[in-house]
Design a protein around this motif. Structure first.
Motif, short mmCIF file in Angstrom:
data_model
loop_
_atom_site.label_atom_id
_atom_site.label_comp_id
_atom_site.label_asym_id
_atom_site.label_seq_id
_atom_site.Cartn_x
_atom_site.Cartn_y
_atom_site.Cartn_z
N GLU A 138 30.28 43.66 39.48
CA GLU A 138 30.21 42.74 38.34
C GLU A 138 31.02 43.28 37.17
OE1 GLU A 138 26.21 41.56 37.51
OE2 GLU A 138 26.83 40.28 35.83
N ARG A 139 30.94 44.59 36.96
CA ARG A 139 31.69 45.19 35.85
C ARG A 139 33.19 45.03 36.01
NH1 ARG A 139 30.29 51.20 34.31
NH2 ARG A 139 31.96 50.89 32.81
N VAL A 140 33.69 45.06 37.24
CA VAL A 140 35.13 44.89 37.41
C VAL A 140 35.49 43.41 37.61
CG1 VAL A 140 35.53 47.21 38.31
CG2 VAL A 140 35.07 45.34 39.90
N GLY A 141 34.53 42.54 37.38
CA GLY A 141 34.83 41.10 37.36
C GLY A 141 34.95 40.46 38.73
N LEU A 142 34.26 41.01 39.73
CA LEU A 142 34.39 40.43 41.07
C LEU A 142 33.07 39.88 41.59
CD1 LEU A 142 36.83 42.84 42.93
CD2 LEU A 142 37.26 40.54 42.11
N LYS A 143 32.17 39.56 40.68
CA LYS A 143 30.90 38.96 41.11
C LYS A 143 31.19 37.71 41.91
CE LYS A 143 26.48 37.47 39.16
NZ LYS A 143 25.61 38.25 40.03
N GLY A 144 30.50 37.58 43.03
CA GLY A 144 30.73 36.43 43.90
C GLY A 144 31.65 36.76 45.07
N TYR A 145 32.33 37.89 44.99
CA TYR A 145 33.25 38.27 46.07
C TYR A 145 32.68 39.38 46.96
CZ TYR A 145 36.83 35.49 43.78
OH TYR A 145 37.54 34.45 43.25
N GLU A 146 31.38 39.66 46.83
CA GLU A 146 30.78 40.79 47.52
C GLU A 146 31.02 40.78 49.03
OE1 GLU A 146 29.33 39.03 45.22
OE2 GLU A 146 28.43 40.34 43.72
N SER A 147 30.98 39.59 49.62
CA SER A 147 31.06 39.53 51.09
C SER A 147 32.48 39.29 51.59
CB SER A 147 30.14 38.43 51.61
OG SER A 147 30.55 37.20 51.08
N PHE A 148 33.47 39.36 50.68
CA PHE A 148 34.86 39.16 51.11
C PHE A 148 35.42 40.44 51.72
CE2 PHE A 148 36.59 35.13 49.12
CZ PHE A 148 35.35 34.61 48.84
N TYR A 149 36.34 40.26 52.67
CA TYR A 149 37.07 41.40 53.22
C TYR A 149 38.35 41.62 52.42
CZ TYR A 149 33.91 41.69 57.17
OH TYR A 149 32.81 41.86 57.94
N PRO A 150 38.84 42.87 52.37
CA PRO A 150 40.05 43.15 51.59
C PRO A 150 41.21 42.20 51.89
CG PRO A 150 39.06 45.20 52.24
CD PRO A 150 38.23 44.10 52.88
N LYS A 151 41.39 41.82 53.16
CA LYS A 151 42.56 40.99 53.47
C LYS A 151 42.47 39.61 52.81
CE LYS A 151 41.37 38.37 57.61
NZ LYS A 151 41.78 37.90 58.91
N GLU A 152 41.27 39.25 52.37
CA GLU A 152 41.11 37.94 51.73
C GLU A 152 41.34 37.99 50.22
OE1 GLU A 152 37.62 35.96 54.38
OE2 GLU A 152 37.08 37.84 53.40
N LEU A 153 41.65 39.19 49.70
CA LEU A 153 41.79 39.35 48.25
C LEU A 153 43.25 39.51 47.84
CD1 LEU A 153 38.99 42.05 47.73
CD2 LEU A 153 38.74 39.57 47.58
N SER A 154 43.54 39.15 46.58
CA SER A 154 44.87 39.38 46.02
C SER A 154 45.00 40.86 45.67
CB SER A 154 45.05 38.54 44.77
OG SER A 154 44.19 39.01 43.75
#
Lengths: 276, 261
Positions: A138-154
Motif C-alpha cells: 500500500e505504501r508503494v501505491g500498489l494496493k489491489g495488485y497483490e495477486s498479480f505476477y511480475p509479468k503482468e506489471l509495467s
C-alpha cells in the motif's frame, strides 16, 4: 544477532559517530580475457553516515555499480576495506538491501509473495509476513495488485514491488543500482518523488548509483562524482538544498540549477587517457 | 468462416484428420499394392485391439515402463542439469560427456545394454532413461545458466544459503525451461519405449506392432501405429495442461528457451 553490537538508532547523532559505511583504499581489478588486467576502481575512499542519502554519479564504465556491489558483498574487492556499521563486509546480508535496475523480482511469486519473501526468510509466519507485506504494498501505491505476477506489471510497478520487497525485511542501508534507469521519463520522475517521500519518512542510509545528474541532485545529500578508466572519485559535492524537496520548486531554484550545470560539466570532461 | 472457427475451435483439426483419412483411403484404393490396408479396415481393427485384454495389458505395461523411465530420468536429470548450469567446475567436467552422449541414438545402444542387463525390464528402462535424460539435462542447464544473477543476489541479501538458492530460487526460476525439456522428453520416451520393445521382444505395444508385422497382419500394424500416435498426442496435450498450470506466471517458454545473447 548484530543487535547487541550495533548502537541503537536513537543514540546516533549524525556526524559525530562512526560512519555507517566506511570505504577505505578500495580497488578492484578484473582479469581481462587476453590475460591482462583492468583496473576498474582505483583506491576509493568514502564514508557514508547514518541516514544520509549519497549518490554515486558517473559515466558508464566508471565502476560505480561495481562499487555498490562490493558494499553489498556480492563482489569481492581486490584490495582495501569496506566496513558497514563498524564491521568488515564479508558477504551479503539483510542489513543492506539491494534494488537493481533489472528489478530481479521472483517471477513465480505474486506481488504479495515477492514482498513477503524476505520476511518469510527471516522466520516470520505466513500471516504475519503477509500482513506486513500488504502494508508495504500500500505504501508503494500498489494496493489491489497483490495477486498479480511480475509479468503482468509495467516497469514502474515492478520497481515499486522491488523497493517494497527490499524495504520489507528492514535493511538499515538501501543499495540502489540505477533503479530508475530502465523506466520512461515520466515514470522515472514519479518514482523519484515517491522514493524521496519514503526516504523522508524513514531516513534510511541510501547509496544510490546513477548517471543522471538531475536525479542525483534532486535526491541526495551528497553527490560522489566518478571518472572512468580507472574509476576514481573526482569530487564529492554536498547538495545544500532544503528538505523536504519539491521538484517544481527545485527546478526554479538557482542553487539547484547551478549544481546541475557544474556536475554536468564535471562528468562531461573528456578523460585524458582515453584509448584510441 | 472465421466466425465459425471461433465458435468451434475443434473443427479445423477434425477436418484435417478426416482429410488425412480420406487421402489414405484413396491411396490404398488406387495406388498401393499389398501391405497398405485402407483406412476403414484399419479403423475397424481398433476396437478389436482395444477390446482385447492381453493387448490392453501389453499397452498398459508399455505405459508403466515409459512412466517409470521418465520419472527416474526426471529425478536424476533436473539436479544434474541445474548444477551443470550453476557450477563452472561441474560444467567443465560434464559438458564434454554430455556433448558426446547427445547425438548417440539411444536405441542403438539397446543390443549392448541387453548383453549386460538381459532382455527384461531393466534394459528397456535404461534406454528410456537415457533417451529422456539428455533433453531435460540440456534445458535445465541452459535455463540455470541464463538465470538473472541479480535475482540470486536478492535472495542472498535476504540471507538465503546456497542450497536454498538452488532449490528455492534456481529451480522455480528454471521450471518453465525444464518443462520445455520434459515435453521433448515425453516424445523421446514414447520413441525409446517402442524401439526397445521392438529390439527386445517380450511384451508391450512395440511387441504387438512388430509381431503383427512379422505375420503380415498389416491392419494390426497400422492400427497399433494409430494407437501409439494417439497416446503420444494425448500425453502431450495432458502435459501442456499441466505446464500451463505450473508456469502460467512465466513468459512464453520459447522466449525463455533462447535467452538474449
Amino acid at each position: 544477532m548484530s543487535a547487541t553490537l550495533t548502537p541503537p538508532a536513537s543514540a546516533a547523532p549524525s556526524g559525530s559517530t562512526a560512519p555507517m559505511i566506511a570505504i577505505a583504499d578500495l580497488s578492484k581489478t578484473f582479469r581481462r580475457r587476453d590475460g591482462g588486467t583492468h583496473l576498474a576502481l582505483d583506491r576509493i575512499a568514502l564514508d557514508v553516515h547514518e541516514g544520509e542519502f549519497v549518490s554515486i554519479l558517473g559515466p558508464s564504465g566508471c565502476g560505480k555499480s561495481t562499487l555498490l556491489y562490493m558494499v553489498g558483498g556480492f563482489v569481492e574487492p581486490s584490495s582495501g576495506t569496506i566496513a558497514v556499521g563498524g564491521r568488515p563486509v564479508t558477504g551479503p546480508g539483510p542489513d543492506r538491501g539491494p534494488v537493481f535496475q533489472e528489478f530481479a523480482l521472483f517471477p513465480w511469486k505474486t506481488v504479495l509473495g515477492n514482498v513477503a519473501y524476505g520476511l518469510r526468510e527471516a522466520g516470520l509466519g505466513r500471516s504475519a509476513a503477509e500482513a506486513q507485506a500488504r502494508q508495504l504494498i500500500e505504501r508503494v501505491g500498489l494496493k489491489g495488485y497483490e495477486s498479480f505476477y511480475p509479468k503482468e506489471l509495467s516497469g514502474g510497478m515492478k520497481q515499486r514491488v522491488a523497493i517494497a520487497r527490499t524495504l520489507a525485511y528492514g535493511p538499515a542501508i538501501l543499495l540502489m543500482d540505477e533503479p530508475f534507469g530502465a523506466l520512461d521519463a515520466h515514470t522515472r520522475v514519479r518514482l523519484q518523488n515517491e522514493l524521496l517521500g519514503l526516504w523522508e519518512r524513514d531516513r534510511k542510509t541510501v547509496l544510490f548509483v546513477t548517471h543522471a545528474v538531475d536525479e542525483a541532485v534532486f535526491l541526495s545529500d551528497r553527490v560522489v562524482v566518478m571518472s572512468r578508466q580507472p574509476g576514481r572519485i573526482k569530487a564529492i559535492v554536498p547538495v545544500d538544498l532544503p528538505r523536504p524537496r519539491r521538484r517544481e520548486e527545485l527546478l526554479l531554484d538557482p542553487r539547484y540549477q547551478r549544481l546541475v550545470i557544474d556536475l554536468e560539466a564535471m562528468i562531461e570532461d573528456p578523460p585524458e587517457d582515453l584509448p584510441a | 468462416m472465421t466466425a465459425i472457427v471461433r465458435r468451434l475451435p475443434g473443427l479445423p483439426p477434425l477436418l484435417a484428420c478426416l482429410a488425412l483419412l480420406l487421402a489414405w483411403q484413396a491411396f490404398a484404393h488406387w495406388a498401393a499394392r499389398g501391405g497398405v490396408p485402407d483406412a476403414l479396415s484399419t479403423v475397424r481393427e481398433l476396437p478389436l485391439i482395444l477390446g482385447d485384454r492381453d493387448s490392453l495389458g501389453a499397452i498398459a505395461e508399455s505405459l508403466r515402463r515409459m512412466a517409470t523411465g521418465f520419472a527416474i530420468a526426471l529425478v536424476v536429470s533436473v539436479p544434474l542439469g541445474l548444477v551443470m548450469g550453476r557450477s563452472r567446475i561441474a560444467a567443465a567436467l560434464l559438458d564434454p560427456l554430455f556433448m558426446i552422449a547427445y547425438p548417440v541414438p539411444k536405441a542403438a545402444l539397446m543390443p549392448l545394454i541387453m548383453l549386460w542387463l538381459g532382455v527384461g525390464d531393466a534394459s528397456k528402462l535404461l534406454v528410456i532413461v537415457l533417451g529422456v535424460s539428455l533433453p531435460i539435462i540440456y534445458h535445465s542447464a541452459a535455463g540455470a545458466r541464463g538465470i538473472e544473477e541479480k535475482m540470486l543476489w536478492s535472495a542472498r541479501a535476504m540471507g538465503m544459503g546456497p542450497v536454498g538458492r538452488l532449490t528455492r530460487v534456481v529451480l522455480p526460476a528454471v521450471l518453465p525451461e525444464i518443462l520445455v525439456g520434459c515435453r521433448t522428453g515425453i516424445v523421446l520416451a514414447l520413441i525409446t519405449m517402442i524401439t526397445s520393445e521392438m529390439i527386445a521382444r517380450q511384451n508391450g505395444a512395440g511387441n504387438i506392432l512388430f509381431s503383427a508385422l512379422d505375420m503380415a497382419q498389416y491392419e494390426t500394424v497400422y492400427a497399433m501405429i494409430l494407437i501409439v500416435s494417439a497416446l503420444g498426442i494425448a500425453l502431450d496435450m495432458l502435459f501442456e495442461v499441466l505446464r500451463a498450470r505450473l508456469t502460467g506466471w512465466a513468459d512464453d517458454p520459447h522466449l525463455i528457451a533462447a535467452p538474449p545473447s
